[in-house]
Motif scaffolding. Structure first.
Motif, PDB file in Angstrom:
ATOM      1  N   ARG A  98     -14.246  -1.860  -1.201  1.00 20.36           N
ATOM      2  CA  ARG A  98     -14.332  -3.284  -0.830  1.00 20.36           C
ATOM      3  C   ARG A  98     -13.205  -4.086  -1.481  1.00 20.36           C
ATOM      4  O   ARG A  98     -12.599  -4.947  -0.849  1.00 20.36           O
ATOM      5  CB  ARG A  98     -15.694  -3.865  -1.234  1.00 20.36           C
ATOM      6  CG  ARG A  98     -16.802  -3.599  -0.236  1.00 20.36           C
ATOM      7  CD  ARG A  98     -18.017  -4.471  -0.498  1.00 20.36           C
ATOM      8  NE  ARG A  98     -18.575  -4.296  -1.827  1.00 20.36           N
ATOM      9  CZ  ARG A  98     -19.502  -3.399  -2.161  1.00 20.36           C
ATOM     10  NH1 ARG A  98     -19.969  -2.578  -1.245  1.00 20.36           N
ATOM     11  NH2 ARG A  98     -19.962  -3.325  -3.392  1.00 20.36           N
ATOM     12  N   THR A  99     -12.926  -3.797  -2.744  1.00 20.25           N
ATOM     13  CA  THR A  99     -11.862  -4.507  -3.455  1.00 20.25           C
ATOM     14  C   THR A  99     -10.511  -4.252  -2.802  1.00 20.25           C
ATOM     15  O   THR A  99      -9.718  -5.185  -2.601  1.00 20.25           O
ATOM     16  CB  THR A  99     -11.824  -4.079  -4.935  1.00 20.25           C
ATOM     17  OG1 THR A  99     -13.091  -4.366  -5.521  1.00 20.25           O
ATOM     18  CG2 THR A  99     -10.734  -4.783  -5.698  1.00 20.25           C
ATOM     19  N   VAL A 100     -10.235  -3.009  -2.458  1.00 20.02           N
ATOM     20  CA  VAL A 100      -8.973  -2.673  -1.802  1.00 20.02           C
ATOM     21  C   VAL A 100      -8.878  -3.360  -0.445  1.00 20.02           C
ATOM     22  O   VAL A 100      -7.834  -3.927  -0.097  1.00 20.02           O
ATOM     23  CB  VAL A 100      -8.813  -1.139  -1.665  1.00 20.02           C
ATOM     24  CG1 VAL A 100      -7.656  -0.778  -0.748  1.00 20.02           C
ATOM     25  CG2 VAL A 100      -8.647  -0.503  -3.033  1.00 20.02           C
ATOM     26  N   MET A 101      -9.967  -3.343   0.304  1.00 15.69           N
ATOM     27  CA  MET A 101      -9.955  -3.977   1.627  1.00 15.69           C
ATOM     28  C   MET A 101      -9.740  -5.486   1.505  1.00 15.69           C
ATOM     29  O   MET A 101      -8.992  -6.069   2.293  1.00 15.69           O
ATOM     30  CB  MET A 101     -11.251  -3.677   2.389  1.00 15.69           C
ATOM     31  CG  MET A 101     -11.413  -2.201   2.743  1.00 15.69           C
ATOM     32  SD  MET A 101     -10.041  -1.523   3.689  1.00 15.69           S
ATOM     33  CE  MET A 101     -10.202  -2.421   5.209  1.00 15.69           C
ATOM     34  N   GLN A 102     -10.365  -6.120   0.522  1.00 19.50           N
ATOM     35  CA  GLN A 102     -10.152  -7.558   0.316  1.00 19.50           C
ATOM     36  C   GLN A 102      -8.708  -7.837  -0.078  1.00 19.50           C
ATOM     37  O   GLN A 102      -8.113  -8.798   0.383  1.00 19.50           O
ATOM     38  CB  GLN A 102     -11.106  -8.083  -0.757  1.00 19.50           C
ATOM     39  CG  GLN A 102     -12.533  -8.170  -0.293  1.00 19.50           C
ATOM     40  CD  GLN A 102     -13.490  -8.504  -1.425  1.00 19.50           C
ATOM     41  OE1 GLN A 102     -13.124  -8.498  -2.591  1.00 19.50           O
ATOM     42  NE2 GLN A 102     -14.733  -8.780  -1.065  1.00 19.50           N
ATOM     43  N   LEU A 104      -6.111  -6.046   0.728  1.00 21.00           N
ATOM     44  CA  LEU A 104      -5.292  -5.868   1.931  1.00 21.00           C
ATOM     45  C   LEU A 104      -5.392  -7.082   2.840  1.00 21.00           C
ATOM     46  O   LEU A 104      -4.383  -7.553   3.367  1.00 21.00           O
ATOM     47  CB  LEU A 104      -5.713  -4.605   2.691  1.00 21.00           C
ATOM     48  CG  LEU A 104      -5.297  -3.276   2.071  1.00 21.00           C
ATOM     49  CD1 LEU A 104      -5.918  -2.126   2.845  1.00 21.00           C
ATOM     50  CD2 LEU A 104      -3.784  -3.150   2.060  1.00 21.00           C
ATOM     51  N   ASP A 105      -6.607  -7.582   3.020  1.00 18.08           N
ATOM     52  CA  ASP A 105      -6.781  -8.772   3.862  1.00 18.08           C
ATOM     53  C   ASP A 105      -6.029  -9.955   3.281  1.00 18.08           C
ATOM     54  O   ASP A 105      -5.384 -10.704   4.010  1.00 18.08           O
ATOM     55  CB  ASP A 105      -8.263  -9.115   4.013  1.00 18.08           C
ATOM     56  CG  ASP A 105      -8.995  -8.159   4.937  1.00 18.08           C
ATOM     57  OD1 ASP A 105      -8.323  -7.417   5.690  1.00 18.08           O
ATOM     58  OD2 ASP A 105     -10.236  -8.148   4.912  1.00 18.08           O
ATOM     59  N   ASN A 106      -6.088 -10.140   1.963  1.00 17.10           N
ATOM     60  CA  ASN A 106      -5.394 -11.254   1.323  1.00 17.10           C
ATOM     61  C   ASN A 106      -3.885 -11.091   1.416  1.00 17.10           C
ATOM     62  O   ASN A 106      -3.160 -12.055   1.626  1.00 17.10           O
ATOM     63  CB  ASN A 106      -5.819 -11.395  -0.141  1.00 17.10           C
ATOM     64  CG  ASN A 106      -7.234 -11.890  -0.268  1.00 17.10           C
ATOM     65  OD1 ASN A 106      -7.781 -12.482   0.654  1.00 17.10           O
ATOM     66  ND2 ASN A 106      -7.844 -11.643  -1.402  1.00 17.10           N
ATOM     67  N   ALA A 110      -1.206 -13.558   3.417  1.00 14.77           N
ATOM     68  CA  ALA A 110      -0.064 -14.175   2.739  1.00 14.77           C
ATOM     69  C   ALA A 110       1.235 -13.889   3.482  1.00 14.77           C
ATOM     70  O   ALA A 110       2.164 -14.698   3.445  1.00 14.77           O
ATOM     71  CB  ALA A 110       0.032 -13.658   1.306  1.00 14.77           C
ATOM     72  N   VAL A 111       1.328 -12.756   4.166  1.00 11.11           N
ATOM     73  CA  VAL A 111       2.561 -12.356   4.847  1.00 11.11           C
ATOM     74  C   VAL A 111       2.595 -12.852   6.282  1.00 11.11           C
ATOM     75  O   VAL A 111       3.624 -13.308   6.768  1.00 11.11           O
ATOM     76  CB  VAL A 111       2.712 -10.817   4.814  1.00 11.11           C
ATOM     77  CG1 VAL A 111       3.876 -10.365   5.668  1.00 11.11           C
ATOM     78  CG2 VAL A 111       2.872 -10.343   3.382  1.00 11.11           C
ATOM     79  N   GLU A 112       1.477 -12.777   6.978  1.00 13.69           N
ATOM     80  CA  GLU A 112       1.434 -13.147   8.389  1.00 13.69           C
ATOM     81  C   GLU A 112       1.149 -14.641   8.513  1.00 13.69           C
ATOM     82  O   GLU A 112       0.161 -15.132   7.971  1.00 13.69           O
ATOM     83  CB  GLU A 112       0.335 -12.361   9.112  1.00 13.69           C
ATOM     84  CG  GLU A 112       0.587 -10.873   9.125  1.00 13.69           C
ATOM     85  CD  GLU A 112      -0.579 -10.095   9.711  1.00 13.69           C
ATOM     86  OE1 GLU A 112      -1.528 -10.715  10.212  1.00 13.69           O
ATOM     87  OE2 GLU A 112      -0.514  -8.860   9.651  1.00 13.69           O
ATOM     88  N   PRO A 113       1.996 -15.369   9.230  1.00 12.25           N
ATOM     89  CA  PRO A 113       1.745 -16.805   9.397  1.00 12.25           C
ATOM     90  C   PRO A 113       0.500 -17.017  10.260  1.00 12.25           C
ATOM     91  O   PRO A 113       0.160 -16.192  11.105  1.00 12.25           O
ATOM     92  CB  PRO A 113       2.999 -17.311  10.100  1.00 12.25           C
ATOM     93  CG  PRO A 113       3.567 -16.108  10.764  1.00 12.25           C
ATOM     94  CD  PRO A 113       3.172 -14.931   9.924  1.00 12.25           C
TER      95      PRO A 113
END
Length: 135
Positions: A98-102, A104-106, A110-113
């Protein structure tokens, strides 16, 4: 057949399995999951030996019954602790995932507008849509 010293006897098989489970429990309690996984083959072999000894159904002489009861208590304690530690290991693994997935989502956010509501997925402007409601 002397079940006390025989490697195939139920007492020896129970003690051997308990010893492997206790070592796995020690490693799991340290959260050393990689080290605990190395015991898999030994654990499977000890389970097979224990099952074979139990299927053989050797009758224990009265003088060995106390040893068998002690071996059974040790094995039951090791199995119970092993189950609890394995459940804990699974919960820990799920928290890590879950931590890794969160993360990745964050990092993606931050990268994708952010996409504007006025654009479609290809980035083209979307014409305004009018609704005509008549009663």
């Amino acid at each position: 057949m002397n079940t006390e010293t025989s490697p195939c006897g139920p007492i020896a098989a129970a003690d051997a399995l308990a010893a492997i489970l206790e070592e796995e429990n020690r490693r799991l309690s340290l959260h050393d999951f990689a080290a605990s996984a190395t015991l898999e083959a030994a654990k499977r072999g000890a389970i097979a030996a224990f099952e074979a000894a139990m299927e053989a159904g050797a009758k224990l002489p009265p003088r060995e019954r106390r040893q068998a009861e002690a071996a059974q208590r040790r094995l039951e304690k090791a199995v119970s602790a092993n189950g609890a530690l394995l459940r804990d290991a699974i919960e820990t693994q799920q928290r890590v995932i879950r931590t890794v997935m969160q993360a990745l989502d964050n990092s993606r956010a931050a990268v994708e507008p952010l996409q504007s509501y006025a654009q479609d997925a290809a980035g083209r402007p979307v014409p305004p849509v009018a609704f005509n409601l008549r009663a």
